[in-house]
Scaffold this motif. Structure first.
Motif, PDB file in Angstrom:
ATOM      1  N   PRO A 196       0.781  -1.034   0.005  1.00 27.64           N
ATOM      2  CA  PRO A 196      -0.674   0.586   0.385  1.00 27.64           C
ATOM      3  C   PRO A 196       0.994   0.988   0.099  1.00 27.64           C
ATOM      4  O   PRO A 196       2.054   1.316   0.651  1.00 27.64           O
ATOM      5  CB  PRO A 196      -0.968  -0.066   0.696  1.00 27.64           C
ATOM      6  CG  PRO A 196      -0.230  -1.059   1.601  1.00 27.64           C
ATOM      7  CD  PRO A 196       1.030  -2.069   1.176  1.00 27.64           C
ATOM      8  N   SER A 197       0.497   2.538  -0.367  1.00 26.25           N
ATOM      9  CA  SER A 197       0.866   3.419  -0.593  1.00 26.25           C
ATOM     10  C   SER A 197       1.033   4.191   0.476  1.00 26.25           C
ATOM     11  O   SER A 197       0.051   4.200   1.548  1.00 26.25           O
ATOM     12  CB  SER A 197       0.360   4.615  -1.790  1.00 26.25           C
ATOM     13  OG  SER A 197       1.451   3.838  -3.237  1.00 26.25           O
ATOM     14  N   PRO A 198       1.423   5.146   1.049  1.00 27.63           N
ATOM     15  CA  PRO A 198       3.120   5.020   0.681  1.00 27.63           C
ATOM     16  C   PRO A 198       4.013   4.068   1.205  1.00 27.63           C
ATOM     17  O   PRO A 198       3.749   3.798   1.914  1.00 27.63           O
ATOM     18  CB  PRO A 198       3.270   6.453   1.118  1.00 27.63           C
ATOM     19  CG  PRO A 198       3.363   6.511   2.786  1.00 27.63           C
ATOM     20  CD  PRO A 198       1.112   6.199   2.361  1.00 27.63           C
ATOM     21  N   ARG A 199       4.736   3.907  -0.067  1.00 30.35           N
ATOM     22  CA  ARG A 199       5.381   3.002   0.369  1.00 30.35           C
ATOM     23  C   ARG A 199       7.280   3.249   1.226  1.00 30.35           C
ATOM     24  O   ARG A 199       7.408   4.868   0.556  1.00 30.35           O
ATOM     25  CB  ARG A 199       6.245   2.369  -1.171  1.00 30.35           C
ATOM     26  CG  ARG A 199       4.441   1.908  -1.649  1.00 30.35           C
ATOM     27  CD  ARG A 199       4.978   1.091  -2.882  1.00 30.35           C
ATOM     28  NE  ARG A 199       5.806   1.498  -3.813  1.00 30.35           N
ATOM     29  CZ  ARG A 199       6.201   0.911  -5.218  1.00 30.35           C
ATOM     30  NH1 ARG A 199       6.237  -0.159  -5.588  1.00 30.35           N
ATOM     31  NH2 ARG A 199       7.330   2.156  -6.172  1.00 30.35           N
ATOM     32  N   LEU A 200       7.510   2.488   2.074  1.00 37.17           N
ATOM     33  CA  LEU A 200       8.629   2.388   2.793  1.00 37.17           C
ATOM     34  C   LEU A 200       9.896   1.845   2.212  1.00 37.17           C
ATOM     35  O   LEU A 200       9.641   0.609   1.992  1.00 37.17           O
ATOM     36  CB  LEU A 200       9.142   2.817   3.996  1.00 37.17           C
ATOM     37  CG  LEU A 200       7.555   3.888   4.290  1.00 37.17           C
ATOM     38  CD1 LEU A 200       7.935   3.692   6.110  1.00 37.17           C
ATOM     39  CD2 LEU A 200       7.163   5.635   3.962  1.00 37.17           C
ATOM     40  N   PHE A 201      10.913   2.149   1.076  1.00 34.50           N
ATOM     41  CA  PHE A 201      12.210   1.767   0.547  1.00 34.50           C
ATOM     42  C   PHE A 201      13.510   2.177   1.523  1.00 34.50           C
ATOM     43  O   PHE A 201      13.584   3.137   1.876  1.00 34.50           O
ATOM     44  CB  PHE A 201      12.450   1.838  -0.130  1.00 34.50           C
ATOM     45  CG  PHE A 201      11.274   1.236  -0.844  1.00 34.50           C
ATOM     46  CD1 PHE A 201      10.736  -0.553  -0.990  1.00 34.50           C
ATOM     47  CD2 PHE A 201      10.508   1.678  -1.985  1.00 34.50           C
ATOM     48  CE1 PHE A 201       9.592  -0.612  -1.953  1.00 34.50           C
ATOM     49  CE2 PHE A 201       9.599   0.783  -2.561  1.00 34.50           C
ATOM     50  CZ  PHE A 201       9.002  -0.073  -2.824  1.00 34.50           C
ATOM     51  N   ARG A 202      14.390   1.055   2.044  1.00 34.41           N
ATOM     52  CA  ARG A 202      15.356   2.053   2.115  1.00 34.41           C
ATOM     53  C   ARG A 202      16.370   1.424   1.503  1.00 34.41           C
ATOM     54  O   ARG A 202      16.644  -0.199   1.111  1.00 34.41           O
ATOM     55  CB  ARG A 202      15.733   1.342   4.252  1.00 34.41           C
ATOM     56  CG  ARG A 202      16.083  -0.097   3.673  1.00 34.41           C
ATOM     57  CD  ARG A 202      16.658  -0.300   5.503  1.00 34.41           C
ATOM     58  NE  ARG A 202      16.255  -1.405   6.510  1.00 34.41           N
ATOM     59  CZ  ARG A 202      16.536  -2.750   5.786  1.00 34.41           C
ATOM     60  NH1 ARG A 202      18.151  -2.473   6.238  1.00 34.41           N
ATOM     61  NH2 ARG A 202      15.958  -3.600   6.379  1.00 34.41           N
ATOM     62  N   THR A 203      18.416   1.557   1.503  1.00 36.38           N
ATOM     63  CA  THR A 203      19.015   1.341   0.770  1.00 36.38           C
ATOM     64  C   THR A 203      20.588   1.995   1.568  1.00 36.38           C
ATOM     65  O   THR A 203      20.332   2.378   1.130  1.00 36.38           O
ATOM     66  CB  THR A 203      18.828   1.365  -0.685  1.00 36.38           C
ATOM     67  OG1 THR A 203      19.833   1.028  -1.726  1.00 36.38           O
ATOM     68  CG2 THR A 203      19.149   3.470  -1.115  1.00 36.38           C
ATOM     69  N   HIS A 204      21.512   0.962   0.513  1.00 34.58           N
ATOM     70  CA  HIS A 204      22.822   1.298   0.955  1.00 34.58           C
ATOM     71  C   HIS A 204      23.538   2.419  -0.794  1.00 34.58           C
ATOM     72  O   HIS A 204      24.418   2.642  -0.767  1.00 34.58           O
ATOM     73  CB  HIS A 204      23.634   0.009   1.789  1.00 34.58           C
ATOM     74  CG  HIS A 204      23.389  -0.217   3.172  1.00 34.58           C
ATOM     75  ND1 HIS A 204      22.850   1.100   3.685  1.00 34.58           N
ATOM     76  CD2 HIS A 204      23.120  -0.832   3.726  1.00 34.58           C
ATOM     77  CE1 HIS A 204      23.074   0.702   5.331  1.00 34.58           C
ATOM     78  NE2 HIS A 204      22.802  -1.155   5.127  1.00 34.58           N
ATOM     79  N   LEU A 205      22.658   1.977  -1.211  1.00 33.19           N
ATOM     80  CA  LEU A 205      23.036   2.267  -3.274  1.00 33.19           C
ATOM     81  C   LEU A 205      23.710   3.532  -2.856  1.00 33.19           C
ATOM     82  O   LEU A 205      22.777   4.352  -2.552  1.00 33.19           O
ATOM     83  CB  LEU A 205      22.604   1.427  -3.555  1.00 33.19           C
ATOM     84  CG  LEU A 205      21.626   0.201  -4.141  1.00 33.19           C
ATOM     85  CD1 LEU A 205      20.535  -0.213  -5.701  1.00 33.19           C
ATOM     86  CD2 LEU A 205      22.729  -0.856  -4.007  1.00 33.19           C
ATOM     87  N   PRO A 206      25.152   3.700  -3.444  1.00 29.89           N
ATOM     88  CA  PRO A 206      24.669   5.403  -4.003  1.00 29.89           C
ATOM     89  C   PRO A 206      24.202   5.928  -4.889  1.00 29.89           C
ATOM     90  O   PRO A 206      23.325   5.116  -5.566  1.00 29.89           O
ATOM     91  CB  PRO A 206      26.592   5.134  -4.780  1.00 29.89           C
ATOM     92  CG  PRO A 206      26.524   4.160  -5.459  1.00 29.89           C
ATOM     93  CD  PRO A 206      25.909   3.283  -3.943  1.00 29.89           C
ATOM     94  N   TYR A 207      24.430   7.037  -4.779  1.00 32.72           N
ATOM     95  CA  TYR A 207      22.793   8.133  -5.542  1.00 32.72           C
ATOM     96  C   TYR A 207      23.237   7.463  -7.062  1.00 32.72           C
ATOM     97  O   TYR A 207      22.230   7.152  -7.764  1.00 32.72           O
ATOM     98  CB  TYR A 207      23.222   9.747  -5.582  1.00 32.72           C
ATOM     99  CG  TYR A 207      22.057  10.135  -6.130  1.00 32.72           C
ATOM    100  CD1 TYR A 207      20.615  10.192  -5.869  1.00 32.72           C
ATOM    101  CD2 TYR A 207      21.801  10.681  -7.183  1.00 32.72           C
ATOM    102  CE1 TYR A 207      19.678  10.733  -6.507  1.00 32.72           C
ATOM    103  CE2 TYR A 207      21.431  11.499  -8.221  1.00 32.72           C
ATOM    104  CZ  TYR A 207      20.282  11.035  -7.413  1.00 32.72           C
ATOM    105  OH  TYR A 207      18.719  12.305  -8.456  1.00 32.72           O
ATOM    106  N   SER A 208      24.097   7.453  -7.458  1.00 27.36           N
ATOM    107  CA  SER A 208      24.523   6.824  -8.780  1.00 27.36           C
ATOM    108  C   SER A 208      23.636   5.669  -9.392  1.00 27.36           C
ATOM    109  O   SER A 208      23.886   5.479 -10.429  1.00 27.36           O
ATOM    110  CB  SER A 208      25.575   7.250  -9.219  1.00 27.36           C
ATOM    111  OG  SER A 208      26.867   6.700  -8.932  1.00 27.36           O
TER     112      SER A 208
END
Ligand code: A3P
Length: 322
Positions: free
Chosen positions: A128-140
């Motif tokens: 369901p929205s709003p979906r929350l995600f996380r990441t360690h990936l660099p912006y690029s």
């Protein structure tokens, strides 16, 4: 630097063999792709995310390097987004406090570990929205659809590199047996200074998000762990405003901060036992000391000087002070 050939539909590791590779420690190898170092599984997941992730306008992405205080935000963001978490007391009207129910890692799924990991069956289309995600990936390395203009928002948190490194060292020590002993501090520090660590170089990671946040402050909120510790009320209000969930009353701010405070989270039953099924670390390992300046207990003056010099050189002219 190279990018892996991902033209084949299956993300086989064969195409990654051409990438520069270094041992982080013992049998843990990292691959360099477009200027950043990754564990192979994270890189494969990043490629999958790049080719298939479709952002929604109201998605929120929590981005960070490892050990910069992300866990605090993994708790704060869901509480800010939950209208009840800021109003009610525990157990009022049967209210289910999200952080009593779940370890912060379970409140926000990671793109490169859970969602796009190999053999993942995680269904993000049904979230369901709003979906929350996380990441360690660099912006690029983020999927283009997250970066494209629109309402999807990115919250980035960083931390002083000396504390980040020391926290990282302790974190990986937490999965070692007594026989294995601690990871060699000096070698790990040397790798960190050279940028060879998961999602490193740390300074480049920070700078990519910093520069983008300066260009697009409505898209990326750039936070510092030290500021959150120094002025939690001010920073959490700023965060709520950015997420378009401003607080109505001061008591709401207090409630959210209390809910997510280090001491409370550390002692909650849900965070005291068991292992994070995705990353394999014990759930307690995410709550160690939670202070600013603990590097003094592990780094020598010489190590401090070396990292400080790298930091000031890298940050020169950026307008960012770490
Ligand atoms: P220390 O190892 O210095 O104690 P991440 O969440 O990005 O993995 O970062 C972990 C660091 O954040 C650890 O730092 C941890 O103790 C700290 N931390 C976790 N939850 C916190 C909270 N609610 N408040 C303040 N710091 C927190």
């Amino acid at each position: 630097s190279k990018s892996p050939n991902t033209s084949s539909s299956s993300s086989s590791s064969a195409s990654f063999d051409e990438l520069p590779r270094e041992t982080w420690w013992e049998n843990v190898d990292l691959y360099e792709c477009d200027g950043f170092w990754y564990g192979l599984s994270h890189l494969v997941a990043a490629m999958k995310a790049q080719s298939s992730f479709k952002a929604r306008d109201d998605d929120v992405l929590l981005a960070s390097s490892m050990k910069t205080g992300t866990t605090w935000l993994k708790a704060l963001i869901p509480c800010i987004m939950d209208p009840y978490a800021r109003l009610v007391n525990d157990y009022d009207d049967g209210y289910q406090d999200p952080v009593i129910q779940s370890h912060p890692n379970e409140l926000i799924p990671p793109l490169e570990i859970q969602i796009f990991a190999q053999n993942s069956t995680y269904d993000i289309s049904g979230m369901p929205s709003p979906r929350l995600f996380r990441t360690h990936l660099p912006y690029s390395k983020l999927p283009e659809s997250i970066k494209s203009p629109g309402n999807s928002k990115i919250v980035y948190i960083t931390r002083n590199p000396k504390d980040t490194f020391v926290s990282l060292w302790h974190f990986f020590n937490s999965i070692r047996t007594v026989e294995q002993g601690q990871l060699p501090l000096i070698q790990m520090f040397d790798k960190f200074c050279n940028g060879v660590h998961a999602f490193g170089p740390f300074h480049d990671h920070v700078l990519e998000y910093w520069k983008e946040s300066v260009k697009r402050p409505e898209k990326i909120l750039f936070l510092k762990y030290e500021e959150l510790k120094r002025d939690p009320r001010g920073e959490v209000k700023k965060l709520a405003l950015f997420l378009e969930r401003p607080f109505g009353k001061e008591e709401e701010v207090d409630k959210v901060l209390w809910r997510c405070s280090f001491e409370r989270l550390k002692n909650l039953e849900v965070n005291r036992n068991g292992v994070d099924p995705w990353a394999g670390f014990s759930k307690t390992a995410y709550f160690r000391l939670g202070v600013v300046g603990d590097w003094k207990n592990s780094l020598t003056e010489e190590m401090k000087e070396r990292l400080d010099q790298i930091t000031s050189k890298k940050m020169e002219g950026s307008g960012l002070d770490l």
